[in-house]
Design a protein around this motif. Structure first.
Motif, PDB file in Angstrom:
ATOM      1  N   CYS A  52      13.616   5.105  27.708  1.00 42.96           N
ATOM      2  CA  CYS A  52      13.189   4.461  26.459  1.00 42.96           C
ATOM      3  C   CYS A  52      13.073   2.942  26.548  1.00 42.96           C
ATOM      4  CB  CYS A  52      14.162   4.801  25.339  1.00 42.96           C
ATOM      5  SG  CYS A  52      14.262   6.561  24.938  1.00 42.96           S
ATOM      6  N   GLY A  62      12.070   1.809  23.137  1.00 41.97           N
ATOM      7  CA  GLY A  62      13.171   1.090  22.509  1.00 41.97           C
ATOM      8  C   GLY A  62      13.040  -0.397  22.799  1.00 41.97           C
ATOM      9  N   TYR A  99      13.317   0.735  14.753  1.00 41.10           N
ATOM     10  CA  TYR A  99      13.796   1.692  15.754  1.00 41.10           C
ATOM     11  C   TYR A  99      14.634   2.809  15.133  1.00 41.10           C
ATOM     12  CZ  TYR A  99      12.274  -1.723  19.212  1.00 41.10           C
ATOM     13  OH  TYR A  99      11.532  -2.588  19.974  1.00 41.10           O
ATOM     14  N   ASN A 110      15.616   6.261  13.025  1.00 40.40           N
ATOM     15  CA  ASN A 110      15.085   7.603  12.833  1.00 40.40           C
ATOM     16  C   ASN A 110      14.603   7.780  11.398  1.00 40.40           C
ATOM     17  OD1 ASN A 110      15.296   8.860  15.335  1.00 40.40           O
ATOM     18  ND2 ASN A 110      17.423   9.469  15.015  1.00 40.40           N
ATOM     19  N   GLY A 129      13.481  12.192  13.768  1.00 40.05           N
ATOM     20  CA  GLY A 129      13.042  11.471  14.960  1.00 40.05           C
ATOM     21  C   GLY A 129      12.478  10.125  14.594  1.00 40.05           C
ATOM     22  N   ARG A 130      11.824   9.502  15.559  1.00 36.56           N
ATOM     23  CA  ARG A 130      11.264   8.161  15.350  1.00 36.56           C
ATOM     24  C   ARG A 130       9.761   8.257  15.157  1.00 36.56           C
ATOM     25  NH1 ARG A 130       9.328   3.661  18.048  1.00 36.56           N
ATOM     26  NH2 ARG A 130       9.057   4.861  19.952  1.00 36.56           N
ATOM     27  N   SER A 154       8.518  11.425  17.200  1.00 37.12           N
ATOM     28  CA  SER A 154       9.194  11.740  18.463  1.00 37.12           C
ATOM     29  C   SER A 154      10.560  12.327  18.137  1.00 37.12           C
ATOM     30  CB  SER A 154       9.342  10.475  19.317  1.00 37.12           C
ATOM     31  OG  SER A 154      10.085  10.731  20.497  1.00 37.12           O
ATOM     32  N   PRO A 206      14.861  12.012  21.956  1.00 37.74           N
ATOM     33  CA  PRO A 206      15.005  10.643  22.447  1.00 37.74           C
ATOM     34  C   PRO A 206      14.934  10.513  23.966  1.00 37.74           C
ATOM     35  CG  PRO A 206      17.112  11.498  21.685  1.00 37.74           C
ATOM     36  CD  PRO A 206      16.068  12.478  21.263  1.00 37.74           C
ATOM     37  N   PRO A 215      10.604  10.653  25.148  1.00 39.75           N
ATOM     38  CA  PRO A 215       9.894   9.948  24.081  1.00 39.75           C
ATOM     39  C   PRO A 215       8.401  10.225  24.041  1.00 39.75           C
ATOM     40  CG  PRO A 215      10.523   8.436  25.843  1.00 39.75           C
ATOM     41  CD  PRO A 215      11.217   9.732  26.118  1.00 39.75           C
ATOM     42  N   SER A 254      20.311   5.820  15.118  1.00 34.59           N
ATOM     43  CA  SER A 254      19.431   5.421  16.216  1.00 34.59           C
ATOM     44  C   SER A 254      18.963   6.653  16.984  1.00 34.59           C
ATOM     45  CB  SER A 254      20.194   4.491  17.166  1.00 34.59           C
ATOM     46  OG  SER A 254      19.478   4.289  18.369  1.00 34.59           O
ATOM     47  N   PRO A 255      17.740   6.624  17.532  1.00 32.90           N
ATOM     48  CA  PRO A 255      17.307   7.718  18.411  1.00 32.90           C
ATOM     49  C   PRO A 255      18.145   7.806  19.683  1.00 32.90           C
ATOM     50  CG  PRO A 255      15.435   6.405  17.666  1.00 32.90           C
ATOM     51  CD  PRO A 255      16.676   5.647  17.292  1.00 32.90           C
ATOM     52  N   MET A 256      18.802   6.721  20.030  1.00 37.93           N
ATOM     53  CA  MET A 256      19.615   6.697  21.254  1.00 37.93           C
ATOM     54  C   MET A 256      20.888   7.509  21.045  1.00 37.93           C
ATOM     55  SD  MET A 256      21.071   3.317  23.188  1.00 37.93           S
ATOM     56  CE  MET A 256      22.390   3.385  24.406  1.00 37.93           C
TER      57      MET A 256
END
Length: 207
Positions: A71, A82, A112, A114, A127-128, A143, A146, A149, A169-171
């Motif tokens: 990412c 990211g 960034y 979700n 998701g993002r 997405s 994560p 992506p 966060s998607p992370m």
């Protein structure tokens, strides 16, 4: 902006303007054995006035094996899904960087975060949102994985019943739990050396 560049400028900036290499189709590596569910309190030796030193070259390997490169861009490689981490050490301390890795949802920039989308048929997706070139498009892409992506779900905007921004966060959390304290020190050293790695990797203009 790219269209206005001369041939010489294109050659000089080739590494910057070329599309990033996609990792979406690459299989994920085999899971590493868990070392520990790390907290900031467990890693006090990595921060402070005399932190445990690390090796940035080994840290580059940890960056890949911890899936950060899925990412994040660092230097001249990686996608820009990211935040770009090339100059992250210029803006944040080692402690700040460690906090962000251990607790990625603690502070998340709005672009960034979700989003949760519920369709008229009752399906829910988290998701993002992927930025599209034309906001008038009738389609929306999200997405949902994560670590992949490039994989996304495409929805017709007319199908969307609810859309709610989230603070997560998607992370994912726990990315460092399969690494030793020394390997985490290597990763932080790699992030701190990002700016110099960027300069070292940049192509020189042709004479």
């Amino acid at each position: 902006a790219v269209k206005t560049l001369s041939e010489n400028e294109r050659s000089t900036l080739e590494e910057w303007i070329s599309p990033p290499e996609s990792l979406a189709d690459e299989p994920l590596p085999e899971p590493r054995p868990k070392v520990r569910a790390w907290t900031k309190g467990d890693l006090t030796a990595l921060v402070g006035n005399d932190p445990l030193p690390g090796d940035p070259q080994r840290g580059a390997t940890v960056f890949r094996e911890a899936l950060c490169n899925r990412c994040h861009r660092a230097g001249l490689t990686g996608p820009a899904v990211g935040p770009d981490l090339t100059y992250v050490a210029r803006r944040f301390t080692r402690g700040d960087m460690l906090d962000s890795i251990l607790k990625p949802s603690q502070v998340v920039a709005e672009n960034y975060r979700n989003v949760q989308i519920v369709t008229e048929s009752g399906k829910s997706y988290v998701g993002r949102l992927l930025t599209e070139g034309d906001f008038r498009s009738e389609k929306l892409r999200i997405s949902v994985d994560p670590l992949r992506p490039g994989n996304f779900v495409e929805l017709d905007k007319k199908e969307i019943a609810e859309s709610e921004p989230m603070t997560t966060s998607p992370m994912p959390e726990g990315l460092l739990d399969s690494f030793t304290q020394e390997e985490i020190a290597d990763l932080l050293a790699f992030l701190e050396q990002g700016a110099s790695l960027q300069s070292a990797g940049r192509r020189q203009p042709a004479d």
